[in-house]
Motif scaffolding. Structure first.
Motif, PDB file in Angstrom:
ATOM      1  N   ALA A   1       0.859  -1.189   0.000  1.00 31.64           N
ATOM      2  CA  ALA A   1       0.000   0.000   0.000  1.00 31.64           C
ATOM      3  C   ALA A   1       0.889   1.232   0.000  1.00 31.64           C
ATOM      4  CB  ALA A   1      -0.904   0.008   1.223  1.00 31.64           C
ATOM      5  N   ASN A   2       0.490   2.252  -0.752  1.00 28.22           N
ATOM      6  CA  ASN A   2       1.246   3.501  -0.757  1.00 28.22           C
ATOM      7  C   ASN A   2       0.817   4.346   0.443  1.00 28.22           C
ATOM      8  OD1 ASN A   2      -1.140   4.862  -1.451  1.00 28.22           O
ATOM      9  ND2 ASN A   2      -0.493   5.303  -3.531  1.00 28.22           N
ATOM     10  N   PRO A   3       1.450   5.496   0.684  1.00 26.32           N
ATOM     11  CA  PRO A   3       1.107   6.315   1.851  1.00 26.32           C
ATOM     12  C   PRO A   3      -0.353   6.769   1.896  1.00 26.32           C
ATOM     13  CG  PRO A   3       3.225   6.994   0.988  1.00 26.32           C
ATOM     14  CD  PRO A   3       2.638   6.014   0.001  1.00 26.32           C
ATOM     15  N   GLU A   4      -1.034   6.775   0.750  1.00 25.43           N
ATOM     16  CA  GLU A   4      -2.446   7.165   0.720  1.00 25.43           C
ATOM     17  C   GLU A   4      -3.386   5.985   0.913  1.00 25.43           C
ATOM     18  OE1 GLU A   4      -3.209   9.530  -2.728  1.00 25.43           O
ATOM     19  OE2 GLU A   4      -1.615  10.930  -2.229  1.00 25.43           O
ATOM     20  N   GLY A   5      -2.815   4.783   1.067  1.00 26.11           N
ATOM     21  CA  GLY A   5      -3.621   3.604   1.323  1.00 26.11           C
ATOM     22  C   GLY A   5      -4.033   2.825   0.082  1.00 26.11           C
ATOM     23  N   LEU A   6      -3.593   3.230  -1.115  1.00 32.11           N
ATOM     24  CA  LEU A   6      -3.901   2.476  -2.329  1.00 32.11           C
ATOM     25  C   LEU A   6      -3.042   1.222  -2.368  1.00 32.11           C
ATOM     26  CD1 LEU A   6      -4.045   5.402  -4.901  1.00 32.11           C
ATOM     27  CD2 LEU A   6      -5.963   4.155  -3.911  1.00 32.11           C
ATOM     28  N   VAL A   7      -3.668   0.083  -2.609  1.00 34.01           N
ATOM     29  CA  VAL A   7      -2.959  -1.202  -2.616  1.00 34.01           C
ATOM     30  C   VAL A   7      -2.554  -1.552  -4.042  1.00 34.01           C
ATOM     31  CG1 VAL A   7      -3.155  -3.661  -2.103  1.00 34.01           C
ATOM     32  CG2 VAL A   7      -4.204  -1.978  -0.576  1.00 34.01           C
ATOM     33  N   PHE A   8      -1.310  -2.012  -4.193  1.00 34.09           N
ATOM     34  CA  PHE A   8      -0.767  -2.407  -5.483  1.00 34.09           C
ATOM     35  C   PHE A   8      -0.302  -3.849  -5.420  1.00 34.09           C
ATOM     36  CE2 PHE A   8      -0.325   2.130  -5.290  1.00 34.09           C
ATOM     37  CZ  PHE A   8      -0.657   2.543  -6.571  1.00 34.09           C
ATOM     38  N   GLU A   9      -0.590  -4.608  -6.473  1.00 34.68           N
ATOM     39  CA  GLU A   9      -0.063  -5.959  -6.651  1.00 34.68           C
ATOM     40  C   GLU A   9       1.158  -5.813  -7.558  1.00 34.68           C
ATOM     41  OE1 GLU A   9      -1.206  -8.844  -5.290  1.00 34.68           O
ATOM     42  OE2 GLU A   9      -2.688  -7.645  -4.206  1.00 34.68           O
ATOM     43  N   ILE A  10       2.321  -6.221  -7.074  1.00 35.39           N
ATOM     44  CA  ILE A  10       3.581  -6.054  -7.793  1.00 35.39           C
ATOM     45  C   ILE A  10       4.051  -7.405  -8.319  1.00 35.39           C
ATOM     46  CG2 ILE A  10       5.990  -5.295  -7.592  1.00 35.39           C
ATOM     47  CD1 ILE A  10       4.005  -3.051  -7.097  1.00 35.39           C
ATOM     48  N   GLY A  11       4.398  -7.440  -9.608  1.00 39.04           N
ATOM     49  CA  GLY A  11       5.031  -8.604 -10.219  1.00 39.04           C
ATOM     50  C   GLY A  11       6.462  -8.228 -10.555  1.00 39.04           C
ATOM     51  N   CYS A  12       7.424  -9.041 -10.167  1.00 38.20           N
ATOM     52  CA  CYS A  12       8.834  -8.729 -10.389  1.00 38.20           C
ATOM     53  C   CYS A  12       9.353  -9.467 -11.623  1.00 38.20           C
ATOM     54  CB  CYS A  12       9.662  -9.130  -9.170  1.00 38.20           C
ATOM     55  SG  CYS A  12       9.213  -8.211  -7.688  1.00 38.20           S
ATOM     56  N   PHE A  13      10.051  -8.739 -12.470  1.00 42.33           N
ATOM     57  CA  PHE A  13      10.612  -9.288 -13.703  1.00 42.33           C
ATOM     58  C   PHE A  13      12.053  -8.836 -13.830  1.00 42.33           C
ATOM     59  CE2 PHE A  13       6.121  -8.575 -14.210  1.00 42.33           C
ATOM     60  CZ  PHE A  13       5.673  -9.759 -14.775  1.00 42.33           C
ATOM     61  N   ARG A  14      12.916  -9.732 -14.240  1.00 43.80           N
ATOM     62  CA  ARG A  14      14.319  -9.370 -14.453  1.00 43.80           C
ATOM     63  C   ARG A  14      14.450  -8.528 -15.717  1.00 43.80           C
ATOM     64  NH1 ARG A  14      18.718 -10.907 -12.094  1.00 43.80           N
ATOM     65  NH2 ARG A  14      17.737 -12.688 -11.130  1.00 43.80           N
ATOM     66  N   GLN A  15      13.694  -8.863 -16.759  1.00 35.54           N
ATOM     67  CA  GLN A  15      13.703  -8.120 -18.006  1.00 35.54           C
ATOM     68  C   GLN A  15      12.263  -7.887 -18.449  1.00 35.54           C
ATOM     69  OE1 GLN A  15      15.945 -10.525 -20.721  1.00 35.54           O
ATOM     70  NE2 GLN A  15      17.892  -9.694 -20.018  1.00 35.54           N
ATOM     71  N   ALA A  16      12.033  -6.765 -19.105  1.00 36.09           N
ATOM     72  CA  ALA A  16      10.706  -6.450 -19.649  1.00 36.09           C
ATOM     73  C   ALA A  16      10.918  -5.669 -20.941  1.00 36.09           C
ATOM     74  CB  ALA A  16       9.892  -5.654 -18.642  1.00 36.09           C
ATOM     75  N   SER A  17      10.965  -6.394 -22.069  1.00 34.90           N
ATOM     76  CA  SER A  17      11.182  -5.703 -23.338  1.00 34.90           C
ATOM     77  C   SER A  17      10.001  -4.779 -23.616  1.00 34.90           C
ATOM     78  CB  SER A  17      11.365  -6.713 -24.473  1.00 34.90           C
ATOM     79  OG  SER A  17      10.207  -7.488 -24.622  1.00 34.90           O
ATOM     80  N   GLY A  18      10.285  -3.645 -24.215  1.00 33.58           N
ATOM     81  CA  GLY A  18       9.256  -2.657 -24.491  1.00 33.58           C
ATOM     82  C   GLY A  18       8.976  -1.741 -23.318  1.00 33.58           C
ATOM     83  N   CYS A  19       9.739  -1.890 -22.265  1.00 32.32           N
ATOM     84  CA  CYS A  19       9.554  -1.067 -21.071  1.00 32.32           C
ATOM     85  C   CYS A  19      10.761  -0.148 -20.913  1.00 32.32           C
ATOM     86  CB  CYS A  19       9.420  -1.976 -19.852  1.00 32.32           C
ATOM     87  SG  CYS A  19       9.022  -1.124 -18.330  1.00 32.32           S
ATOM     88  N   ARG A  20      10.511   1.110 -20.575  1.00 27.84           N
ATOM     89  CA  ARG A  20      11.601   2.046 -20.300  1.00 27.84           C
ATOM     90  C   ARG A  20      11.312   2.747 -18.984  1.00 27.84           C
ATOM     91  NH1 ARG A  20      10.888   7.012 -24.511  1.00 27.84           N
ATOM     92  NH2 ARG A  20      11.134   8.413 -22.757  1.00 27.84           N
TER      93      ARG A  20
END
Length: 68
Positions: A10-29
């Motif tokens: 959750a961020n400081p405002e209380g919004l919850v995020f689901e995080i997926g971790c990737f070593r590489q993500a082509s097309g992402c900057r």
């Protein structure tokens, strides 16, 4: 990260995020310089991660202080 590819935070405002971790993500900057503020992974800085094609925010890139 911490032995898992999926995390919930959750961020400081209380919004919850689901995080997926990737070593590489082509097309992402990433944008901006790394920030240690409100990081979900201690010792890591974060930057906004964007789609290279349309520039929509996809999430965040977390990097250790030793990475450029």
């Amino acid at each position: 990260m911490a032995g898992s590819h999926r995390h919930s935070f959750a961020n400081p405002e209380g919004l919850v995020f689901e995080i997926g971790c990737f070593r590489q993500a082509s097309g992402c900057r990433h944008a901006g310089s790394g920030s240690p503020e409100f990081t979900w992974f201690p010792g890591y800085r974060w930057r906004i991660a964007l789609c290279s094609g349309c520039l929509v925010q996809l999430g965040w890139r977390f990097e250790s202080p030793l990475q450029p």
